[in-house]
Design an enzyme around this catalytic site. Structure first.
Site, PDB file in Angstrom:
ATOM      1  N   ASP A 136       0.877  -1.161   0.000  1.00 33.92           N
ATOM      2  CA  ASP A 136       0.000   0.000   0.000  1.00 33.92           C
ATOM      3  C   ASP A 136       0.925   1.225   0.000  1.00 33.92           C
ATOM      4  OD1 ASP A 136      -2.312   1.496   0.283  1.00 33.92           O
ATOM      5  OD2 ASP A 136      -2.536   1.140   2.427  1.00 33.92           O
ATOM      6  N   ASP A 208       5.956  -5.688  10.102  1.00 31.69           N
ATOM      7  CA  ASP A 208       6.777  -5.472  11.294  1.00 31.69           C
ATOM      8  C   ASP A 208       6.824  -6.720  12.177  1.00 31.69           C
ATOM      9  OD1 ASP A 208       4.146  -5.342  12.032  1.00 31.69           O
ATOM     10  OD2 ASP A 208       4.301  -3.481  13.181  1.00 31.69           O
ATOM     11  N   ASP A 286      -9.390  -5.538  12.943  1.00 35.93           N
ATOM     12  CA  ASP A 286      -9.032  -6.569  13.934  1.00 35.93           C
ATOM     13  C   ASP A 286     -10.055  -6.614  15.075  1.00 35.93           C
ATOM     14  OD1 ASP A 286      -7.971  -4.064  14.483  1.00 35.93           O
ATOM     15  OD2 ASP A 286      -6.117  -4.810  15.387  1.00 35.93           O
TER      16      ASP A 286
HETATM   17  C1  UD1 Z   1      -2.629  -2.327  14.737  1.00 37.59           C
HETATM   18  C2  UD1 Z   1      -2.336  -3.817  14.889  1.00 37.59           C
HETATM   19  C3  UD1 Z   1      -2.349  -4.489  13.514  1.00 37.59           C
HETATM   20  C4  UD1 Z   1      -3.678  -4.242  12.816  1.00 37.59           C
HETATM   21  C5  UD1 Z   1      -4.015  -2.755  12.818  1.00 37.59           C
HETATM   22  C6  UD1 Z   1      -5.417  -2.562  12.247  1.00 37.59           C
HETATM   23  C7  UD1 Z   1      -0.936  -4.525  16.741  1.00 37.59           C
HETATM   24  C8  UD1 Z   1       0.427  -4.661  17.281  1.00 37.59           C
HETATM   25  N1  UD1 Z   1      -1.048  -4.033  15.490  1.00 37.59           N
HETATM   26  O1  UD1 Z   1      -1.722  -1.738  13.851  1.00 37.59           O
HETATM   27  O2  UD1 Z   1      -2.109  -5.858  13.611  1.00 37.59           O
HETATM   28  O3  UD1 Z   1      -3.631  -4.692  11.480  1.00 37.59           O
HETATM   29  O4  UD1 Z   1      -3.934  -2.214  14.126  1.00 37.59           O
HETATM   30  O5  UD1 Z   1      -6.382  -2.231  13.083  1.00 37.59           O
HETATM   31  O6  UD1 Z   1      -1.898  -4.862  17.402  1.00 37.59           O
HETATM   32  N2  UD1 Z   1      -0.459  -0.376   6.550  1.00 37.59           N
HETATM   33  C9  UD1 Z   1      -1.063  -0.225   5.314  1.00 37.59           C
HETATM   34  N3  UD1 Z   1      -1.491   1.010   4.927  1.00 37.59           N
HETATM   35  C10 UD1 Z   1      -1.355   2.114   5.713  1.00 37.59           C
HETATM   36  C11 UD1 Z   1      -0.762   1.956   6.971  1.00 37.59           C
HETATM   37  C12 UD1 Z   1      -0.326   0.696   7.366  1.00 37.59           C
HETATM   38  O7  UD1 Z   1      -1.209  -1.201   4.583  1.00 37.59           O
HETATM   39  O8  UD1 Z   1      -1.746   3.198   5.269  1.00 37.59           O
HETATM   40  C13 UD1 Z   1      -0.035  -1.730   6.956  1.00 37.59           C
HETATM   41  C14 UD1 Z   1       1.353  -1.813   7.578  1.00 37.59           C
HETATM   42  O9  UD1 Z   1       2.306  -2.035   6.582  1.00 37.59           O
HETATM   43  C15 UD1 Z   1       1.214  -3.001   8.512  1.00 37.59           C
HETATM   44  C16 UD1 Z   1      -0.257  -2.967   8.931  1.00 37.59           C
HETATM   45  O10 UD1 Z   1      -0.916  -2.165   7.987  1.00 37.59           O
HETATM   46  O11 UD1 Z   1       1.454  -4.213   7.826  1.00 37.59           O
HETATM   47  C17 UD1 Z   1      -0.443  -2.386  10.348  1.00 37.59           C
HETATM   48  O12 UD1 Z   1       0.142  -1.122  10.405  1.00 37.59           O
HETATM   49  P1  UD1 Z   1       1.043  -0.611  11.625  1.00 37.59           P
HETATM   50  O13 UD1 Z   1       1.557   0.708  11.291  1.00 37.59           O
HETATM   51  O14 UD1 Z   1       2.010  -1.656  12.016  1.00 37.59           O
HETATM   52  O15 UD1 Z   1      -0.060  -0.405  12.730  1.00 37.59           O
HETATM   53  P2  UD1 Z   1      -0.311  -1.041  14.170  1.00 37.59           P
HETATM   54  O16 UD1 Z   1      -0.494   0.076  15.112  1.00 37.59           O
HETATM   55  O17 UD1 Z   1       0.684  -2.068  14.495  1.00 37.59           O
HETATM   56 MN    MN Z   2       2.272  -2.944  13.599  1.00 37.39          MN
END
Ligand code: UD1
Ligand code: MN
Length: 442
Positions: A136, A208, A286
């Protein structure tokens, strides 16, 4: 069977014919042997015989109708059996020779390199576990990192989420727009895997996550459970209470059922995606998956010791959660070959009975005693009666104390299990569990 029935009909008809001939011959003999009989007697005899004959014919017709019915039934049974066998064969094929692609959800973090390196390093078989990266955010530096993995290995591929438009949100929701984008991305990526590539199942990993050395065996070994027990909708690599001081480090093979969707490295079947996709939420997917309404009250499998580790301090939820919880989660380093284990203890009927009869036969203990270790028994039950008493006990023992849709993290039928100071502890409702109260935690 069909041939035997035919034979049966033919023999039946022959016997009928023989009977007719015999009756007829006795009828012709009669006037010879009974010449004294009057004509009236003879007429009576004929009537009687005719009646018998009629009766015999209708009897034979009945028999024939019954035989026909039986034949039809047998044909249908044969067909049903064939159909159910086809299902079995299909399921068997999916279980014994699965293709379980890994879907990596990426955005703008170049550290996806760390995640991909482990996925590639530990991968036992490229055909069974193709890696599909969905990116993304259109971040070029991250794309370049991904390309360095896809360039020389056709079993690692990349696809771009095409809709990079801003999502129109009310003012108060703008600061949560990351969650909307994540949800949009998941919908695209899962449709790509299931609808475009037509896979049966997928292992979902975020960019991550580190994986454990036995990550692949974990999913390969537990995957058949999704077919054997329809009350299981997901298998996760994550224990939400997976800190070193809360788990039994000597039991890397131990698995549990949970009503709380753990995420963070999990397998999803195509059939389940097709049920979820039409109502997929705009954001917070989630937590949405933690609402029993959306997963029809089904459960997940989770390990005692996590098979993923989250290193994403900088992310959408801004690191607070990371320092308090994620940082100190234990990643299993003691490989288990789950494909060789008997996992039937996780099947609902067996598991539910065993768990409740064990938990409610245990001596009770207070959270304070669990913490100080001043207990004689090595397995105990800590009782709660409300959201408040649950949270008090959980906090005291160092467990996560939050709820989603009224479900405590890692709970199964209201029971949360952990391992503290060498002791197995079950935090359980005072009355045997009946349902979760969605008001808990609100
Ligand atoms: C938290 C959760 C994660 C969940 C997300 C959705 C934990 C530790 N993490 O995200 O598992 O999916 O809430 O409610 O509980 N991403 C995109 N597009 C964006 C931003 C992020 O695809 O615009 C992707 C990232 O690459 C990553 C995932 O979404 O694979 C989650 O993003 P991250 O920034 O890691 O958010 P968390 O706070 O960990
Ligand atoms: Mn994360």
């Amino acid at each position: 069977m069909r041939i035997n029935l035919r034979k049966f009909i033919i023999i039946g008809c022959c016997l009928g014919l023989l009977w007719l001939i015999a009756s007829y011959s006795s009828f012709i003999q009669m006037p010879v042997s009974g010449s004294k009989h009057s004509l009236k007697d003879l007429e009576n005899k004929i009537d009687e015989l005719q009646e018998k004959l009629q009766y015999q014919i209708s009897d034979s017709n009945n028999l024939l109708a019954k035989l026909r019915q039986q034949l039809k039934k047998t044909e249908k049974q044969k067909l049903d059996y064939q159909n159910s066998n086809e299902d079995d064969v299909d399921i068997q094929r999916r279980i014994t020779n699965p293709i379980l692609p890994i879907l990596v959800i990426a955005c703008d973090r170049v550290t996806v390199k760390r995640c991909l390196e482990k996925l590639v390093d530990y991968r036992p078989n490229k055909d069974t576990f193709p890696i599909i990266i969905s990116q993304d955010c259109g971040h070029n530096a991250t794309y370049q990192v991904i390309k360095s993995f896809t360039e020389n290995d056709p079993s690692v591929t990349v696809v771009q989420q095409p809709d990079l438009s801003e999502i129109a949100l009310p003012k108060e929701a703008i600061k949560f727009k990351g969650y909307y984008k994540i949800s949009r991305h998941y919908r695209f990526a899962l449709n790509h895997v299931f609808k475009t590539l037509k896979h049966d199942a997928v292992i979902i990993v975020e960019d991550d996550l580190d994986i454990a050395p036995d990550f692949y065996d974990y999913f390969l070994g537990t995957y058949p459970l999704l077919y054997k027990d329809r009350s299981i909708w997901c298998i996760s690599a994550w224990n939400d209470n997976g800190k070193r001081q809360l788990i039994d480090s000597s039991r890397p093979e131990l698995l549990h059922r949970t009503d709380f969707f753990p995420g963070l490295g999990w397998v999803l079947r195509r059939e389940t995606w097709l049920q979820l996709e039409p109502k997929w939420p705009q954001a917070y997917f989630d937590d949405w998956l933690r609402d029993p309404e959306n997963t029809q009250g089904r459960s997940c499998i989770r390990p005692e010791i996590s098979r993923t580790y989250n290193f994403g301090k900088v992310g959408v939820s801004k690191g607070l959660f990371f320092d308090r919880h994620l940082k100190s989660m234990k990643l299993n380093m003691d490989p288990v070959d789950f494909t060789k284990l008997n996992l039937t203890y996780l099947i609902k009927d067996i598991y539910d009975d065993q768990l409740t009869s064990l938990v409610y036969s245990l001596p009770e203990a207070l959270p304070e005693d669990v913490i100080t270790g001043s207990l004689t028994h090595n397995t105990v039950r800590v009782t709660y009666t409300s959201a408040k008493t649950y949270q008090r006990a959980a906090k005291k023992m160092g467990l996560m104390d939050d709820f989603r849709s009224g479900i405590p993290r890692t709970a199964y039928r209201g029971i949360v299990t952990c391992f503290i100071r060498g002791r197995r502890v079950y935090l359980a409702p005072s009355e045997p569990w009946t349902h979760y109260d969605p008001h808990w935690g609100r």
